[in-house]
Design an enzyme around this catalytic site. Structure first.
Site, PDB file in Angstrom:
ATOM      1  N   GLN A  51       0.807  -1.358   0.096  1.00 29.26           N
ATOM      2  CA  GLN A  51      -0.053   0.051  -0.025  1.00 29.26           C
ATOM      3  C   GLN A  51       0.874   1.179   0.009  1.00 29.26           C
ATOM      4  OE1 GLN A  51      -2.785  -1.675   3.435  1.00 29.26           O
ATOM      5  NE2 GLN A  51      -4.011  -0.163   2.069  1.00 29.26           N
ATOM      6  N   LEU A  91      -7.715   1.804   3.464  1.00 32.19           N
ATOM      7  CA  LEU A  91      -7.080   2.987   3.244  1.00 32.19           C
ATOM      8  C   LEU A  91      -6.679   3.204   1.758  1.00 32.19           C
ATOM      9  CD1 LEU A  91      -4.637   3.807   6.341  1.00 32.19           C
ATOM     10  CD2 LEU A  91      -6.737   4.576   5.837  1.00 32.19           C
ATOM     11  N   GLU A 133      -5.106  -7.663   5.612  1.00 30.82           N
ATOM     12  CA  GLU A 133      -3.790  -7.107   5.334  1.00 30.82           C
ATOM     13  C   GLU A 133      -2.941  -8.527   4.632  1.00 30.82           C
ATOM     14  OE1 GLU A 133      -3.401  -4.130   5.445  1.00 30.82           O
ATOM     15  OE2 GLU A 133      -4.808  -3.687   6.943  1.00 30.82           O
TER      16      GLU A 133
HETATM   17 CO    CO Z   1      -6.484  -2.518   3.001  1.00 35.83          CO
END
Ligand code: CO
Length: 148
Positions: A51, A91, A133
């Site tokens: 990310q 996010l 995750e």
């Molecule tokens: Co995520």
């Protein structure tokens, strides 16, 4: 403290598979700390290295419980128990929430930031965050799994 830019859903790196970390060195520890700072700054509960644009099997999680801040290298879910459905967000996918089925409980193994083997028994929100995750490390986003 160093913040890193969070990649968003249209960035194709999020669909790539992350590679195992061979040695947990100072560079990895700095990256993990930056990931924690970036997660906190954006009020997230977890973040995977992909990310922030780095294809390494690293995740950080902080659901503000007794587990504290988890920084896990090469995480592997070795056992799961039951199922649980709840809303998730990410996010990298701002403004979207949706119900996802995850295990109720799980056992995770991996390495900590010192390269030592760890084992985490998780349930409910922590189990959900870990699954979310770890999915990122395989190029999977929660929006792929939303229940209608
Ligand atoms: Co995520």
């Amino acid at each position: 403290m160093a913040l890193r830019e969070i990649r968003k859903i249209n960035d194709e790196i999020l669909r790539k598979k992350s590679r195992k970390v061979d040695s947990v060195d100072e560079r990895i520890r700095i990256l993990l700390d930056d990931m924690v700072d970036t997660m906190h700054e954006n009020m997230g509960a977890g973040l995977a290295a992909v990310q922030v644009g780095i294809l390494k099997r690293l995740i950080v999680i902080d659901i503000e419980d007794e587990h504290g801040i988890l920084k896990i290298v090469n995480p592997e879910i070795i056992e799961t128990f039951g199922t649980d459905i709840k809303s998730e967000g990410c996010l990298s996918v701002p403004g979207i929430n949706g119900d996802v089925i995850r295990p109720k409980k799980l056992v995770l193994v991996g390495l900590n930031e010192n390269g030592e083997e760890i084992r985490v028994e998780a349930q409910d929100l922590l189990a959900r965050a870990i699954c979310h995750e770890v999915d990122h490390l395989d190029g999977i986003l929660f929006v792929d799994k939303i229940e209608e």
